[in-house]
Design an enzyme around this catalytic site. Structure first.
Site, PDB file in Angstrom:
ATOM      1  N   ARG A 161      49.980 -63.205 -22.133  1.00 28.64           N
ATOM      2  CA  ARG A 161      50.532 -64.354 -22.835  1.00 28.64           C
ATOM      3  C   ARG A 161      51.104 -65.224 -21.728  1.00 28.64           C
ATOM      4  O   ARG A 161      51.897 -64.722 -20.912  1.00 28.64           O
ATOM      5  CB  ARG A 161      51.667 -63.937 -23.771  1.00 28.64           C
ATOM      6  CG  ARG A 161      52.491 -65.137 -24.260  1.00 28.64           C
ATOM      7  CD  ARG A 161      53.826 -64.697 -24.844  1.00 28.64           C
ATOM      8  NE  ARG A 161      54.569 -65.796 -25.441  1.00 28.64           N
ATOM      9  CZ  ARG A 161      55.605 -66.428 -24.873  1.00 28.64           C
ATOM     10  NH1 ARG A 161      56.042 -66.068 -23.678  1.00 28.64           N
ATOM     11  NH2 ARG A 161      56.216 -67.414 -25.500  1.00 28.64           N
ATOM     12  N   GLU A 216      51.070 -70.062 -24.557  1.00 31.56           N
ATOM     13  CA  GLU A 216      52.109 -70.542 -25.464  1.00 31.56           C
ATOM     14  C   GLU A 216      52.207 -72.058 -25.366  1.00 31.56           C
ATOM     15  O   GLU A 216      52.784 -72.604 -24.417  1.00 31.56           O
ATOM     16  CB  GLU A 216      53.482 -69.923 -25.124  1.00 31.56           C
ATOM     17  CG  GLU A 216      54.512 -70.236 -26.196  1.00 31.56           C
ATOM     18  CD  GLU A 216      55.883 -70.631 -25.688  1.00 31.56           C
ATOM     19  OE1 GLU A 216      56.785 -70.796 -26.516  1.00 31.56           O
ATOM     20  OE2 GLU A 216      56.053 -70.817 -24.464  1.00 31.56           O
ATOM     21  N   ASP A 274      53.598 -67.792 -20.755  1.00 31.56           N
ATOM     22  CA  ASP A 274      54.808 -68.427 -21.269  1.00 31.56           C
ATOM     23  C   ASP A 274      54.850 -69.899 -20.867  1.00 31.56           C
ATOM     24  O   ASP A 274      54.458 -70.260 -19.755  1.00 31.56           O
ATOM     25  CB  ASP A 274      56.019 -67.689 -20.668  1.00 31.56           C
ATOM     26  CG  ASP A 274      57.338 -68.249 -21.143  1.00 31.56           C
ATOM     27  OD1 ASP A 274      57.635 -68.115 -22.341  1.00 31.56           O
ATOM     28  OD2 ASP A 274      58.080 -68.831 -20.305  1.00 31.56           O
ATOM     29  N   ASN A 300      57.867 -65.296 -34.204  1.00 31.52           N
ATOM     30  CA  ASN A 300      57.844 -64.736 -32.848  1.00 31.52           C
ATOM     31  C   ASN A 300      59.279 -64.517 -32.370  1.00 31.52           C
ATOM     32  O   ASN A 300      60.226 -64.760 -33.119  1.00 31.52           O
ATOM     33  CB  ASN A 300      57.007 -65.601 -31.899  1.00 31.52           C
ATOM     34  CG  ASN A 300      57.758 -66.821 -31.385  1.00 31.52           C
ATOM     35  OD1 ASN A 300      58.793 -67.211 -31.922  1.00 31.52           O
ATOM     36  ND2 ASN A 300      57.253 -67.435 -30.339  1.00 31.52           N
ATOM     37  N   HIS A 342      53.999 -76.593 -20.355  1.00 29.79           N
ATOM     38  CA  HIS A 342      54.699 -77.243 -19.252  1.00 29.79           C
ATOM     39  C   HIS A 342      53.960 -77.111 -17.920  1.00 29.79           C
ATOM     40  O   HIS A 342      54.516 -77.402 -16.861  1.00 29.79           O
ATOM     41  CB  HIS A 342      56.130 -76.692 -19.175  1.00 29.79           C
ATOM     42  CG  HIS A 342      56.829 -76.813 -20.500  1.00 29.79           C
ATOM     43  ND1 HIS A 342      57.390 -77.997 -20.930  1.00 29.79           N
ATOM     44  CD2 HIS A 342      56.960 -75.939 -21.532  1.00 29.79           C
ATOM     45  CE1 HIS A 342      57.871 -77.835 -22.158  1.00 29.79           C
ATOM     46  NE2 HIS A 342      57.622 -76.592 -22.547  1.00 29.79           N
TER      47      HIS A 342
HETATM   48  C1  AAO Z   1      68.611 -70.424 -21.560  1.00 29.24           C
HETATM   49  C2  AAO Z   1      69.679 -71.163 -22.362  1.00 29.24           C
HETATM   50  C3  AAO Z   1      69.560 -72.652 -22.123  1.00 29.24           C
HETATM   51  C4  AAO Z   1      69.685 -72.952 -20.642  1.00 29.24           C
HETATM   52  C5  AAO Z   1      68.634 -72.155 -19.877  1.00 29.24           C
HETATM   53  C6  AAO Z   1      68.770 -72.297 -18.372  1.00 29.24           C
HETATM   54  O1  AAO Z   1      69.499 -70.877 -23.744  1.00 29.24           O
HETATM   55  O2  AAO Z   1      70.620 -73.305 -22.832  1.00 29.24           O
HETATM   56  O3  AAO Z   1      69.449 -74.342 -20.408  1.00 29.24           O
HETATM   57  O4  AAO Z   1      68.770 -70.763 -20.192  1.00 29.24           O
HETATM   58  O5  AAO Z   1      70.033 -71.875 -18.011  1.00 29.24           O
HETATM   59  C7  AAO Z   1      64.100 -68.528 -23.498  1.00 29.24           C
HETATM   60  C8  AAO Z   1      65.167 -69.020 -24.464  1.00 29.24           C
HETATM   61  C9  AAO Z   1      65.972 -70.149 -23.861  1.00 29.24           C
HETATM   62  C10 AAO Z   1      66.527 -69.741 -22.508  1.00 29.24           C
HETATM   63  C11 AAO Z   1      65.316 -69.450 -21.617  1.00 29.24           C
HETATM   64  C12 AAO Z   1      65.677 -69.083 -20.191  1.00 29.24           C
HETATM   65  O6  AAO Z   1      64.549 -69.455 -25.651  1.00 29.24           O
HETATM   66  O7  AAO Z   1      67.045 -70.428 -24.741  1.00 29.24           O
HETATM   67  O8  AAO Z   1      67.293 -70.798 -21.967  1.00 29.24           O
HETATM   68  O9  AAO Z   1      64.623 -68.317 -22.203  1.00 29.24           O
HETATM   69  O10 AAO Z   1      66.557 -68.020 -20.158  1.00 29.24           O
HETATM   70  C13 AAO Z   1      60.168 -75.192 -25.544  1.00 29.24           C
HETATM   71  C14 AAO Z   1      58.956 -74.734 -24.734  1.00 29.24           C
HETATM   72  C15 AAO Z   1      58.556 -73.313 -25.028  1.00 29.24           C
HETATM   73  C16 AAO Z   1      59.742 -72.368 -24.999  1.00 29.24           C
HETATM   74  C17 AAO Z   1      60.782 -72.881 -25.967  1.00 29.24           C
HETATM   75  C18 AAO Z   1      62.025 -72.010 -25.997  1.00 29.24           C
HETATM   76  O11 AAO Z   1      57.882 -75.612 -24.952  1.00 29.24           O
HETATM   77  O12 AAO Z   1      57.638 -72.933 -24.027  1.00 29.24           O
HETATM   78  O13 AAO Z   1      61.176 -74.205 -25.556  1.00 29.24           O
HETATM   79  N1  AAO Z   1      59.352 -70.978 -25.269  1.00 29.24           N
HETATM   80  C19 AAO Z   1      59.155 -70.026 -24.153  1.00 29.24           C
HETATM   81  C20 AAO Z   1      59.644 -68.614 -24.511  1.00 29.24           C
HETATM   82  C21 AAO Z   1      61.144 -68.610 -24.585  1.00 29.24           C
HETATM   83  C22 AAO Z   1      61.737 -68.937 -23.225  1.00 29.24           C
HETATM   84  C23 AAO Z   1      60.962 -69.916 -22.449  1.00 29.24           C
HETATM   85  C24 AAO Z   1      59.761 -70.427 -22.873  1.00 29.24           C
HETATM   86  C25 AAO Z   1      61.397 -70.192 -21.077  1.00 29.24           C
HETATM   87  O14 AAO Z   1      59.021 -68.179 -25.664  1.00 29.24           O
HETATM   88  O15 AAO Z   1      61.646 -67.371 -25.047  1.00 29.24           O
HETATM   89  O16 AAO Z   1      63.064 -69.488 -23.411  1.00 29.24           O
HETATM   90  O17 AAO Z   1      60.754 -69.225 -20.246  1.00 29.24           O
HETATM   91  C26 AAO Z   1      60.189 -78.775 -29.377  1.00 29.24           C
HETATM   92  C27 AAO Z   1      59.020 -78.728 -28.423  1.00 29.24           C
HETATM   93  C28 AAO Z   1      58.777 -77.342 -27.883  1.00 29.24           C
HETATM   94  C29 AAO Z   1      60.058 -76.779 -27.327  1.00 29.24           C
HETATM   95  C30 AAO Z   1      61.100 -76.773 -28.453  1.00 29.24           C
HETATM   96  C31 AAO Z   1      62.419 -76.161 -28.036  1.00 29.24           C
HETATM   97  O18 AAO Z   1      59.856 -78.087 -30.578  1.00 29.24           O
HETATM   98  O19 AAO Z   1      57.862 -79.127 -29.113  1.00 29.24           O
HETATM   99  O20 AAO Z   1      57.819 -77.417 -26.854  1.00 29.24           O
HETATM  100  O21 AAO Z   1      59.801 -75.435 -26.888  1.00 29.24           O
HETATM  101  O22 AAO Z   1      61.311 -78.125 -28.838  1.00 29.24           O
HETATM  102  O23 AAO Z   1      62.988 -76.918 -27.027  1.00 29.24           O
HETATM  103  C32 AAO Z   1      60.463 -78.765 -34.646  1.00 29.24           C
HETATM  104  C33 AAO Z   1      59.309 -79.479 -33.944  1.00 29.24           C
HETATM  105  C34 AAO Z   1      58.968 -78.767 -32.638  1.00 29.24           C
HETATM  106  C35 AAO Z   1      60.195 -78.744 -31.794  1.00 29.24           C
HETATM  107  C36 AAO Z   1      61.268 -77.985 -32.565  1.00 29.24           C
HETATM  108  C37 AAO Z   1      62.575 -77.848 -31.817  1.00 29.24           C
HETATM  109  O24 AAO Z   1      60.046 -77.466 -35.075  1.00 29.24           O
HETATM  110  O25 AAO Z   1      58.204 -79.487 -34.811  1.00 29.24           O
HETATM  111  O26 AAO Z   1      57.914 -79.410 -31.954  1.00 29.24           O
HETATM  112  O27 AAO Z   1      61.541 -78.654 -33.792  1.00 29.24           O
HETATM  113  O28 AAO Z   1      63.106 -79.135 -31.578  1.00 29.24           O
END
Ligand code: AAO
Length: 550
Positions: free
Chosen positions: A248, A286, A250, A351, A254
């Site tokens: 997968r 992803e 991640d 997920n 981006h």
């Molecule tokens: C942590 C802290 C943060 C801090 C960071 C750095 O929580 O506050 O800034 O550390 O210190 C995971 C956690 C994060 C964590 C990160 C690193 O979820 O909270 O941050 O580990 O420790 C985007 C990406 C997507 C990502 C997702 C979380 O595109 O790739 O954010 N998922 C993967 C993993 C995930 C992981 C990471 C990536 C990083 O599965 O577990 O993060 O490795 C929109 C965009 C999306 C975006 C979302 C959220 O979505 O389209 O692309 O995802 O926003 O930002 C509706 C809309 C939808 C929208 C959504 C939310 O549903 O239709 O499009 O609303 O607004």
């Protein structure tokens, strides 16, 4: 479609490069066939065959679903492959990122620390390299494949400071962009080309900043550089050589699609100890594309499969009966619902992100917290031919909603006070203890995994609905499923398309020896059977298939 067919397709994408080899082969052999049409045809077929088999993958028969054993230790995954996943027809496991990550103490060891890499050494809270190797070997030996969650878009947070705070004790300096244990230095990051004031992604409608700036402040690798691509590929190849079957990727959204492609083309073939020669890794990316943003999932199809986030969001909306939706509308579920082509999609009800309000999907997402609707959603997903399916397997956390947000959505896996992850204990009735939910062990979900394997190449047939929330459909002579999500009882004579006989419902029970532990369904010679489902039933659906026939 079997999981490894996708990898073959990916390989076919690469056929472009080997096309020339095939052309050369044809040119070389054609004088032999000159003047003889049949001979020419035979020759053509042989060459095409040769070119295709080069990309033929592990023929893991009739296994169609993977399970995400989120945050499990490698020792527990190995045991689970042997004692449960192999005997029940699971195709594989998605494991949490195995590489060294930043240890985060505040909040206390959140699950998401594993998405902040420090190096590509195999050592994390799930275990060390030896334990990882042992897991891969033991799972492969029983035919269960391991898919690694590869965090390759970035390293840790830019604000993480410096020190020896990786899970292996490696040194890093986030501010200097220095990760000597890889090694990466500041030339390997995108800071110079990101054009936002903060250096972070500020606007998702600008595809350039989505790729060139920091996601959530995580220092952003520049996969444009061949050196960076090679280091990532070295990490993934190390895992491939160990025996993993795919990845997968991640945060693929981006990374530029062509950079992903360049990395994939550097990957080795799978380990021939378990996979046939020339097998390519299974790739699923992803990419969150709910529509309305600049980056589209189709940009990534040439690299492998892509996560279909609309699937869980829309299915949840239907089962909750929000927005006037009803199950009868699922008659044309799939591409007609604006989902990506079935053979490109990885699908899931929830997920590890959206079950706790991270990532995307929103309030409609169903999870284990709502078991009745959740089982129906997973049951529908597994019965329906669309996409390649992934089951979520979770742990419990002290969910606490304040102003619409779960303030405990950071809480990590069940662990001891020293931070080490608790092992997954198995109760006498087969469910999990120690705080692990193990949805994949819920017998309805397990039995639907078996159902999907039993019907896997059959199209939908004999659809029936009451124009509301009672629906049924068959998988052309192999299986049949009936749902009642209405407030009134279901009592219907339905054409199942199944051979006559007595079938065990695999939701209230299953077939054991020569009897059913749950209800029995009698299919008459004309394929018709009688179904009753109370609107109050704990699991208001019935599923039967040819392998659960008495
Ligand atoms: C942590 C802290 C943060 C801090 C960071 C750095 O929580 O506050 O800034 O550390 O210190 C995971 C956690 C994060 C964590 C990160 C690193 O979820 O909270 O941050 O580990 O420790 C985007 C990406 C997507 C990502 C997702 C979380 O595109 O790739 O954010 N998922 C993967 C993993 C995930 C992981 C990471 C990536 C990083 O599965 O577990 O993060 O490795 C929109 C965009 C999306 C975006 C979302 C959220 O979505 O389209 O692309 O995802 O926003 O930002 C509706 C809309 C939808 C929208 C959504 C939310 O549903 O239709 O499009 O609303 O607004």
């Amino acid at each position: 479609m079997l999981l490894h067919d996708q990898a073959r397709e990916h390989a076919l994408g690469r056929l472009g490069s080997s096309f020339h080899e095939c052309k050369r082969l044809l040119r070389w052999m054609s004088p032999l066939a000159k003047g003889n049409l049949r001979c020419l045809l035979l020759l053509l077929l042989t060459v095409l065959g040769l070119c295709w088999t080069r990309y033929k993958l592990n023929p893991t028969v009739k296994k169609t679903s993977i399970v995400h054993l989120f945050e499990w230790r490698w020792n527990d995954v190995a045991l689970e492959c042997e004692r449960y996943l192999a005997p029940n027809g699971f195709a594989g496991v998605q494991v949490s990122p195995p590489n060294e990550n930043l240890v985060i103490m505040s909040p206390w060891r959140p699950w998401w620390e594993r998405y902040q890499p420090i190096s590509y050494k195999i050592c994390s809270r799930s275990g060390n390299e030896n334990e990882f190797r042992d897991m891969v070997t033991r799972c492969n030996n029983v035919g269960v494949r391991i898919y690694v969650d590869a965090v390759i878009n970035h390293m840790c947070s830019s604000g993480a400071g410096s020190g020896y705070r990786g899970t292996c004790g490696s040194y890093f300096s986030a501010g200097d962009r220095d990760f000597p244990a890889v090694p990466y230095s500041n030339f390997d990051f995108n800071d110079r080309i990101c054009e936002t004031a903060s250096g972070d992604i500020e606007n998702y409608s600008d595809p350039v900043q989505v790729r060139n700036c920091r996601l959530l402040g995580l220092v952003d690798l520049t996969q444009r550089k061949d050196g960076v691509r090679s280091k990532i590929a070295d990490y993934m190849n190390h895992l491939i050589d160990t025996g993993v079957a795919g990845f997968r990727i991640d945060a693929t959204k981006h990374i530029w699609p062509e950079d992903i492609n360049a990395i994939i083309s550097k990957l080795n073939n799978l380990n021939t100890q378990w996979f046939s020669r020339g097998s390519r890794p299974f790739i699923y990316q992803e990419v969150i594309d709910m529509g309305g943003e600049a980056v589209r999932n189709k940009e990534y199809f040439r690299n492998g499969r892509v996560t279909e986030f609309r699937y869980g969001a829309q299915l949840g909306t239907v089962l909750r009966k929000w927005n006037g939706e009803k199950m009868a509308n699922l008659k044309n579920w799939g591409e007609n619902w604006n989902l990506m082509p079935s053979d490109k999609a990885i699908v899931f009800v929830d997920n590890h992100d959206n079950q706790r309000g991270h990532g995307a999907g929103g309030a409609s997402i169903l999870t284990f917290w709502n078991p009745r609707l959740y089982k129906m959603a997973v049951g529908f997903m597994l019965a329906h031919p669309y996409g390649s399916t992934r089951i979520m397997s979770s742990y419990k956390w002290p969910k606490h909603i304040q102003n619409g947000t779960d303030i405990n959505n950071w809480v990590g896996p069940p662990s001891y006070s020293d931070g080490s992850i608790k092992h997954v204990s198995i109760n006498p009735n087969g469910t999990c203890g120690n705080g692990w939910v193990c949805e994949h062990r819920w017998h309805q979900i397990r039995n639907m995994v078996i159902f999907r394997n039993a019907v896997h190449d059959k199209p939908i047939a004999w659809w029936w609905d009451n124009s509301n929330n009672q629906v049924a459909f068959g998988r052309d002579g192999k299986g049949f499923i009936v749902f009642n999500n209405d407030d009134r009882n279901l009592s219907e004579m339905l054409s199942t398309g199944l051979p006559a006989g007595i079938y065990c419902d695999v939701i209230t029970g299953q077939k054991e020896g020569n009897q059913c532990t749950g209800i029995q369904i009698h299919v008459a010679a004309n394929g018709i059977a009688n179904f009753h489902i109370s609107s109050q039933a704990k699991e208001p659906f019935i599923a039967i298939h040819v392998e659960a026939k008495l």
